[in-house]
Design an enzyme around this catalytic site. Structure first.
Site, PDB file in Angstrom:
ATOM      1  N   CYS A  35       0.815  -1.213   0.000  1.00  0.00           N
ATOM      2  CA  CYS A  35       0.000   0.000   0.000  1.00  0.00           C
ATOM      3  C   CYS A  35       0.848   1.262   0.000  1.00  0.00           C
ATOM      4  O   CYS A  35       2.003   1.258   0.450  1.00  0.00           O
ATOM      5  CB  CYS A  35      -0.896   0.014   1.237  1.00  0.00           C
ATOM      6  N   ASP A  75      -6.440  -3.694  10.978  1.00  0.00           N
ATOM      7  CA  ASP A  75      -5.290  -2.807  11.080  1.00  0.00           C
ATOM      8  C   ASP A  75      -5.160  -2.348  12.525  1.00  0.00           C
ATOM      9  O   ASP A  75      -6.080  -2.532  13.351  1.00  0.00           O
ATOM     10  CB  ASP A  75      -5.499  -1.596  10.145  1.00  0.00           C
TER      11      ASP A  75
HETATM   12  O1  LIG Z   1      -0.895   4.469   4.512  1.00  0.00           O
HETATM   13  C1  LIG Z   1      -1.361   5.546   4.913  1.00  0.00           C
HETATM   14  O2  LIG Z   1      -0.714   6.609   4.931  1.00  0.00           O
HETATM   15  C2  LIG Z   1      -2.787   5.612   5.387  1.00  0.00           C
HETATM   16  C3  LIG Z   1      -3.310   6.841   5.783  1.00  0.00           C
HETATM   17  C4  LIG Z   1      -4.630   6.914   6.226  1.00  0.00           C
HETATM   18  C5  LIG Z   1      -5.433   5.769   6.267  1.00  0.00           C
HETATM   19  C6  LIG Z   1      -4.919   4.533   5.869  1.00  0.00           C
HETATM   20  C7  LIG Z   1      -3.587   4.449   5.445  1.00  0.00           C
HETATM   21  N1  LIG Z   1      -3.058   3.221   5.075  1.00  0.00           N
HETATM   22  C8  LIG Z   1      -3.883   2.068   5.121  1.00  0.00           C
HETATM   23  C9  LIG Z   1      -3.242   0.789   4.729  1.00  0.00           C
HETATM   24  O3  LIG Z   1      -3.888  -0.049   4.106  1.00  0.00           O
HETATM   25  C10 LIG Z   1      -1.893   0.460   5.277  1.00  0.00           C
HETATM   26  O4  LIG Z   1      -1.273  -0.473   4.411  1.00  0.00           O
HETATM   27  C11 LIG Z   1      -2.092  -0.171   6.649  1.00  0.00           C
HETATM   28  O5  LIG Z   1      -2.560   0.819   7.528  1.00  0.00           O
HETATM   29  C12 LIG Z   1      -0.820  -0.812   7.173  1.00  0.00           C
HETATM   30  O6  LIG Z   1       0.179   0.166   7.256  1.00  0.00           O
HETATM   31  P1  LIG Z   1       1.613  -0.223   7.936  1.00  0.00           P
HETATM   32  O7  LIG Z   1       1.329  -0.505   9.388  1.00  0.00           O
HETATM   33  O8  LIG Z   1       2.460   0.980   7.710  1.00  0.00           O
HETATM   34  O9  LIG Z   1       2.112  -1.443   7.221  1.00  0.00           O
END
Ligand SMILES: O=C(O)c1ccccc1NCC(=O)[C@H](O)[C@H](O)COP(=O)(O)O
Length: 224
Positions: free
Chosen positions: A16, A137
């Site tokens: 993502c 999440d």
């Molecule tokens: O990625 C972002 O900046 C974000 C911002 C606001 C809402 C959702 C967001 N990301 C969502 C996703 O699907 C991410 O992949 C997920 O939260 C996991 O993130 P990480 O812990 O950094 O792998």
């Protein structure tokens, strides 16, 4: 293959927050099943609908283009849909089931759960029973992309024994913990952003490859 295809023994991978053609091409070369594009302007990973459209044009058939929104207005949502060929929606804010269903308008969609202590997993699943998948999440500031895992032990055993066909595990995954996550929870897919980054929105091509290799290794060891 797409992200939500339930195929036991092959955990799907979503990466993502991609912003550049080079990162998209590297993720595809690593064997990703879905790429997430963040349409939430406060995020450093945010892209515009037109930029997303250009990036999505690089995806081969079978790789899902996931459109991630956070409490988007109807106008914002329709502007994304008009510009970018999204194949799977990810509602990551406070959207009700009715709003998700209405906005998705027949396309597949996931609802993100921001899992804090005492999260009501079964209530959430019942409330969003029309979702094609539930993305679990961590509860972080800024809605998501926080790079920290939540406590997996709260996930109901029934979700795990059923091979969790609707569960996309997310939040703080990386090359070091994704194998354990798959062995313990058997999600249909895993989702990662921070764990494969140099900085927010800048992906590390080697880490993306290593992450997917770790998923494949975990799948192989659960089959033996
Ligand atoms: O990625 C972002 O900046 C974000 C911002 C606001 C809402 C959702 C967001 N990301 C969502 C996703 O699907 C991410 O992949 C997920 O939260 C996991 O993130 P990480 O812990 O950094 O792998």
């Amino acid at each position: 293959m797409g992200l939500i295809t339930n195929s036991p023994g092959r955990t799907r991978v979503k990466i993502c927050g991609l912003k550049t053609p080079g990162d998209v091409d590297a993720a595809i070369a690593s064997g990703v099943d879905a790429l997430g594009f963040v349409f939430y302007p406060p995020s450093p990973r945010a892209v515009t609908p037109n930029i997303a459209a250009a990036l999505i044009s690089r995806l081969p058939a079978g790789v899902d283009a996931v459109g991630l929104v956070v409490n988007a207005t109807d106008a914002e949502f329709e502007a994304i849909r008009a510009a970018a060929p999204i194949t799977l929606w990810q509602f990551h804010g406070d959207e009700s089931p009715e709003e998700c269903q209405r906005l998705a308008a027949g396309q597949p969609w996931m609802k993100a759960a921001r899992v804090g202590s005492a999260f009501a997993f079964d209530d959430f699943s019942l409330q969003y029973r029309q979702a094609n998948a539930l993305l679990l999440d961590a509860l972080v500031e800024g809605y998501g992309g926080g790079g920290v895992p939540f406590d997996w032990s709260g996930i109901p055993q029934a979700w795990i024994s059923a091979n969790a066909p609707r569960v996309v595990l997310s939040g703080g995954l990386n090359v070091h913990n994704v194998g354990e996550a798959i062995a313990r929870l058997h999600p249909c897919a895993v989702d990662v952003s921070s764990g494969v980054e140099i900085s927010k929105g800048v992906k590390d091509h080697a880490l993306m490859k290593e992450f997917i290799e770790a998923v494949r290794a975990a799948d192989a060891s659960t089959l033996t």
